[in-house]
Design a protein around this motif. Structure first.
Motif, PDB file in Angstrom:
ATOM      1  N   TYR A 121      -6.687  -2.136  -7.428  1.00  0.00           N
ATOM      2  CA  TYR A 121      -5.910  -3.234  -7.691  1.00  0.00           C
ATOM      3  C   TYR A 121      -7.927  -4.341  -7.374  1.00  0.00           C
ATOM      4  O   TYR A 121      -8.535  -3.340  -6.731  1.00  0.00           O
ATOM      5  CB  TYR A 121      -5.600  -4.236  -6.813  1.00  0.00           C
ATOM      6  CG  TYR A 121      -4.309  -3.661  -6.945  1.00  0.00           C
ATOM      7  CD1 TYR A 121      -2.952  -3.442  -7.759  1.00  0.00           C
ATOM      8  CD2 TYR A 121      -3.769  -3.140  -5.251  1.00  0.00           C
ATOM      9  CE1 TYR A 121      -1.630  -3.500  -7.182  1.00  0.00           C
ATOM     10  CE2 TYR A 121      -2.274  -2.551  -5.346  1.00  0.00           C
ATOM     11  CZ  TYR A 121      -1.241  -2.879  -6.633  1.00  0.00           C
ATOM     12  OH  TYR A 121      -0.598  -1.592  -6.410  1.00  0.00           O
ATOM     13  N   ALA A 122      -8.060  -4.625  -8.296  1.00  0.00           N
ATOM     14  CA  ALA A 122      -8.964  -5.995  -8.494  1.00  0.00           C
ATOM     15  C   ALA A 122      -9.286  -6.868  -9.215  1.00  0.00           C
ATOM     16  O   ALA A 122      -8.905  -7.467  -9.304  1.00  0.00           O
ATOM     17  CB  ALA A 122     -10.154  -4.739  -9.756  1.00  0.00           C
ATOM     18  N   THR A 123     -10.585  -7.694  -7.869  1.00  0.00           N
ATOM     19  CA  THR A 123     -10.656  -9.112  -8.088  1.00  0.00           C
ATOM     20  C   THR A 123     -12.063  -9.648  -8.856  1.00  0.00           C
ATOM     21  O   THR A 123     -12.554  -8.128  -7.911  1.00  0.00           O
ATOM     22  CB  THR A 123     -10.347  -9.653  -6.804  1.00  0.00           C
ATOM     23  OG1 THR A 123     -11.935  -9.994  -5.855  1.00  0.00           O
ATOM     24  CG2 THR A 123      -8.607  -9.476  -5.714  1.00  0.00           C
ATOM     25  N   GLN A 140      -6.063   2.409   2.683  1.00  0.00           N
ATOM     26  CA  GLN A 140      -7.229   1.706   2.172  1.00  0.00           C
ATOM     27  C   GLN A 140      -8.703   1.431   1.858  1.00  0.00           C
ATOM     28  O   GLN A 140      -9.389   1.673   2.826  1.00  0.00           O
ATOM     29  CB  GLN A 140      -6.601   0.456   2.521  1.00  0.00           C
ATOM     30  CG  GLN A 140      -5.450  -0.016   1.973  1.00  0.00           C
ATOM     31  CD  GLN A 140      -4.266   0.427   0.933  1.00  0.00           C
ATOM     32  OE1 GLN A 140      -4.219  -0.256   0.421  1.00  0.00           O
ATOM     33  NE2 GLN A 140      -3.411   1.260   1.121  1.00  0.00           N
ATOM     34  N   LEU A 141      -9.736   1.271   0.413  1.00  0.00           N
ATOM     35  CA  LEU A 141     -10.843   1.546   0.392  1.00  0.00           C
ATOM     36  C   LEU A 141     -10.756   0.041   0.082  1.00  0.00           C
ATOM     37  O   LEU A 141     -10.406  -0.595  -0.967  1.00  0.00           O
ATOM     38  CB  LEU A 141     -11.504   2.555  -0.627  1.00  0.00           C
ATOM     39  CG  LEU A 141     -10.804   3.969   0.266  1.00  0.00           C
ATOM     40  CD1 LEU A 141     -10.913   4.966  -1.349  1.00  0.00           C
ATOM     41  CD2 LEU A 141     -11.484   4.622   1.164  1.00  0.00           C
ATOM     42  N   PHE A 142     -12.202   0.197   0.564  1.00  0.00           N
ATOM     43  CA  PHE A 142     -12.768  -2.396   0.101  1.00  0.00           C
ATOM     44  C   PHE A 142     -13.856  -1.948   0.253  1.00  0.00           C
ATOM     45  O   PHE A 142     -15.049  -1.782   0.679  1.00  0.00           O
ATOM     46  CB  PHE A 142     -12.241  -2.737   1.655  1.00  0.00           C
ATOM     47  CG  PHE A 142     -11.316  -4.112   0.998  1.00  0.00           C
ATOM     48  CD1 PHE A 142     -12.090  -4.756  -0.579  1.00  0.00           C
ATOM     49  CD2 PHE A 142     -11.716  -4.856   2.374  1.00  0.00           C
ATOM     50  CE1 PHE A 142     -11.840  -6.184  -0.744  1.00  0.00           C
ATOM     51  CE2 PHE A 142     -12.013  -6.510   2.111  1.00  0.00           C
ATOM     52  CZ  PHE A 142     -12.667  -6.703   0.307  1.00  0.00           C
ATOM     53  N   THR A 143     -14.220  -2.129  -1.390  1.00  0.00           N
ATOM     54  CA  THR A 143     -15.664  -2.301  -1.864  1.00  0.00           C
ATOM     55  C   THR A 143     -16.300  -3.886  -2.530  1.00  0.00           C
ATOM     56  O   THR A 143     -14.567  -4.704  -3.296  1.00  0.00           O
ATOM     57  CB  THR A 143     -16.292  -0.940  -2.623  1.00  0.00           C
ATOM     58  OG1 THR A 143     -17.494  -1.507  -2.552  1.00  0.00           O
ATOM     59  CG2 THR A 143     -15.975  -1.044  -3.998  1.00  0.00           C
ATOM     60  N   ALA A 144     -17.082  -4.152  -2.369  1.00  0.00           N
ATOM     61  CA  ALA A 144     -17.626  -5.535  -3.550  1.00  0.00           C
ATOM     62  C   ALA A 144     -19.088  -5.569  -3.961  1.00  0.00           C
ATOM     63  O   ALA A 144     -19.959  -4.705  -3.236  1.00  0.00           O
ATOM     64  CB  ALA A 144     -16.944  -6.674  -3.014  1.00  0.00           C
ATOM     65  N   SER A 165     -14.737  -6.780  -6.702  1.00  0.00           N
ATOM     66  CA  SER A 165     -13.946  -5.966  -5.458  1.00  0.00           C
ATOM     67  C   SER A 165     -12.884  -5.604  -5.535  1.00  0.00           C
ATOM     68  O   SER A 165     -12.215  -5.679  -6.558  1.00  0.00           O
ATOM     69  CB  SER A 165     -13.891  -7.802  -4.617  1.00  0.00           C
ATOM     70  OG  SER A 165     -13.231  -6.840  -2.906  1.00  0.00           O
ATOM     71  N   ILE A 166     -13.177  -4.013  -5.584  1.00  0.00           N
ATOM     72  CA  ILE A 166     -11.983  -3.196  -4.965  1.00  0.00           C
ATOM     73  C   ILE A 166     -11.201  -3.110  -4.386  1.00  0.00           C
ATOM     74  O   ILE A 166     -11.963  -2.942  -2.863  1.00  0.00           O
ATOM     75  CB  ILE A 166     -12.263  -2.183  -6.226  1.00  0.00           C
ATOM     76  CG1 ILE A 166     -12.640  -2.833  -7.491  1.00  0.00           C
ATOM     77  CG2 ILE A 166     -11.202  -1.113  -6.150  1.00  0.00           C
ATOM     78  CD1 ILE A 166     -12.900  -1.541  -8.636  1.00  0.00           C
ATOM     79  N   ILE A 167      -9.847  -2.832  -4.217  1.00  0.00           N
ATOM     80  CA  ILE A 167      -9.249  -1.781  -3.422  1.00  0.00           C
ATOM     81  C   ILE A 167      -8.838  -0.629  -4.316  1.00  0.00           C
ATOM     82  O   ILE A 167      -8.276  -0.732  -4.897  1.00  0.00           O
ATOM     83  CB  ILE A 167      -7.937  -2.686  -3.245  1.00  0.00           C
ATOM     84  CG1 ILE A 167      -8.609  -4.204  -2.797  1.00  0.00           C
ATOM     85  CG2 ILE A 167      -6.986  -1.495  -2.171  1.00  0.00           C
ATOM     86  CD1 ILE A 167      -8.272  -4.255  -0.924  1.00  0.00           C
ATOM     87  N   ILE A 216     -15.791   3.553  -4.977  1.00  0.00           N
ATOM     88  CA  ILE A 216     -14.183   3.790  -4.776  1.00  0.00           C
ATOM     89  C   ILE A 216     -14.271   5.480  -5.215  1.00  0.00           C
ATOM     90  O   ILE A 216     -13.356   6.594  -3.616  1.00  0.00           O
ATOM     91  CB  ILE A 216     -13.577   3.999  -5.633  1.00  0.00           C
ATOM     92  CG1 ILE A 216     -12.640   2.191  -5.141  1.00  0.00           C
ATOM     93  CG2 ILE A 216     -12.055   4.696  -5.310  1.00  0.00           C
ATOM     94  CD1 ILE A 216     -12.473   1.338  -3.929  1.00  0.00           C
ATOM     95  N   PRO A 255       0.932  -0.906   0.121  1.00  0.00           N
ATOM     96  CA  PRO A 255       0.092   0.388  -0.052  1.00  0.00           C
ATOM     97  C   PRO A 255       0.929   1.138  -0.120  1.00  0.00           C
ATOM     98  O   PRO A 255       1.921   1.675   0.413  1.00  0.00           O
ATOM     99  CB  PRO A 255      -1.080  -0.268   1.749  1.00  0.00           C
ATOM    100  CG  PRO A 255       0.048  -1.125   1.963  1.00  0.00           C
ATOM    101  CD  PRO A 255       0.372  -2.048   1.157  1.00  0.00           C
TER     102      PRO A 255
END
Lengths: 356, 356
Positions: B100-102, B56-60, B151-153, B91, B50
């Motif tokens: 970054y994304a999954t 950090q931001l985290f969402t799905a 999901s994204i950071i 975001i 990081p």
């Protein structure tokens, strides 16, 4: 109709989110996880401070009804637990610890708010056990089956992260715990399901007690975070991967990434009595369960002889399977015959008989 | 049969992963995203550093066939784009940028490897445009419809993150861009689908040209990361949220989180000509499209008068909708009538007519 049995369209998406919010509001063992969370569920994203000097691990996995699980014999609690644990195990497989999770759930109409609450309770229970916090996600309708996707952020010290690619020729290949009982448990559950279909439901009284350890391994597997502590502070290992698709497949992944070969001795594969008993009932080989079964969430790793000495003084929950070699991935059968190790991990697009 | 048209069970899960790996291997505009990625797709998790000092931001978010999209008129490329953009917009709604994304995808049998490649191409295209990198995920079979979870950071400066709860009484409530055209575009697509069903396919020649801006807004929405730059470096705002469920719903969320009220003037709602023309064709109110339509991915925010002055010198792509008040969330109709603003955002569990 109580609140817990209300149909989803009655309480609505936002009512459901409120209910979920309460369920996942746990206190993880590591207080820094909460202390560093600036914003959890309740905004567009979660916001957190990463631990200074640590690298972040990021992974996601999906679980689909009829492919990964069968709601005939898997409870919503087990489902929530298992979806979370499969991802936590991926974090363990990098030698890291989980921190924050998101979970998206697509819900068919038949699923009640009570069932979903149970699913989140299972997920929250796993998070409490393994010190992780659910900080976001999404609930949405589904026209067909139930689908779950979990995403986890973890942390590790950069020089302690371990990759699939870290194997060196001459190292031992080892595995934690024992193998094969997850698929053995699934086989029993499928058999009882078939019997249930053919029997008068009132007369159906399955005795699952003798199979309990295998059923538990299948329904409530445990990620091996206990080894992350050892591999970070006490013992240096080479390559690391978790066993989600069966031992054979994971050995292949590890060797391919590391550019090495391996020799695995079938007689070394750690099995427990219940797995052997179930395999006998089905007239199958228990080592095939270990090699091709999957969903074990044990850790497969390579380690030098000297580090293995240290490890064996700390724990006896580790088994040497064989050695890392220059090339060729071989299995030495119990009768001494040496054969190429089949790349036989589970592949969703080739077969479709696997269920959780 | 070419490689791209091969059925999934022929190339297998690992063949598909190799193919996806190539598609998502892009070079985001911000080189630090690649430089700080220690491990991408190819291990149990992604590993990244990081940026020091940033939160950090985290969402799905999940997208389900038949609920969020209709493959009759949405291409796989658009689907990949939109799934990614919906998350990137979350975001942006925290005043952060994606990193970054999954992506997890559950695939019915009828979906070919070529279609999936297109889906990932759409996702990769959005990532390239908005400087994000796909670093992991999961592909799995599905017995029923297609489901996607992204999901994204992201990252942000801690003192520049903006929450739904940041509104102060007296501030303006503003919105970027214009509203209502996404649902207007969807209405046209649904109408053409119905006509197609009733017509001889050979004789079906829809003229979609006049609706193009609305179709584009619906099929390829753009997250407003351009405003994140402004809100970080140039202008200080209060509360911030993105418009995914319709203006009315988002005003309610923002007010509830901030413990305030609001007055919104209907005649201020920014509409473009195509939205008004489509609403006319359907004999509906274009402002209802803005209030209850959703999937716009514009930003709704509050701002003081003095900061608004600064903002208006930087951009004219912002509209004042009304003011933050002590309590009550009101809509002043075009005829001057003042009514409570309906909480009418889209709720998947109440209606089921929304499609992407």
């Amino acid at each position: 109709m109580s609140a817990n049995n209300s149909e989803l369209h009655e309480i609505g998406e936002f009512g459901l989110i409120d209910q979920i919010h309460k369920v996942v509001d746990i206190h993880p063992g590591d207080a820094s996880i909460r202390a560093n969370l600036i914003k959890g569920i309740s905004d567009d994203t979660a916001v957190f401070r990463p631990t200074q000097g640590k690298v972040q691990l990021f992974t996601a996995d999906a679980f689909v009804e009829g492919i990964h699980f069968d709601l005939t014999f898997v409870s919503y609690r087990h489902l929530g637990w298992k979806a979370m644990v499969a991802n936590i195990s991926d974090i363990a497989a990098m030698n890291g610890i989980p921190r924050y999770a998101t979970i998206t759930v697509s819900l068919p109409r038949r699923v009640t708010a009570g069932m979903i609450t149970e699913l989140y309770q299972g997920a929250a229970r796993a998070c409490e056990e393994y010190s992780c916090l659910i900080v976001g996600g999404d609930t949405t309708a589904s026209l067909s089956g139930l689908a779950i996707s979990v995403s986890i952020i973890g942390e590790a010290e950069e020089n302690r992260v371990r990759y699939r690619s870290g194997a060196t020729v001459g190292e031992y290949i080892c595995v934690t715990g024992h193998l094969g009982s997850s698929i053995a448990g699934l086989k029993v559950l499928n058999r009882e399901k078939d019997r249930y279909k053919k029997t008068d439901p009132a007369a159906f009284t399955p005795n699952l007690e003798p199979y309990k350890p295998a059923l538990e391994k299948h329904l409530m597997p445990k990620p091996r975070l206990d080894f992350v502590k050892i591999f970070t502070d006490q013992v240096r290992i080479g390559a690391l991967i978790d066993i989600s698709d069966g031992l054979a497949s994971e050995v292949h992944h590890l060797c391919k990434s590391s550019g090495v070969g391996a020799t695995i001795y079938e007689h070394n594969i750690p099995l427990v009595a219940v797995t052997q008993r179930i395999a006998e009932e089905f007239s199958e080989r228990p080592t095939d369960y270990a090699l091709f079964g999957g969903e074990e969430y044990e850790l497969l790793f390579t380690i030098s002889d000297s580090e293995y000495q240290k490890l064996s003084e700390i724990t006896n929950d580790v088994t040497i399977l064989g050695r890392v070699t220059e090339k060729d991935i071989m299995l030495v059968r119990e009768n001494g015959e040496q054969v190429p190790l089949q790349f036989g991990g589970y592949d969703h697009f080739r077969k479709s008989n696997k269920e959780m």
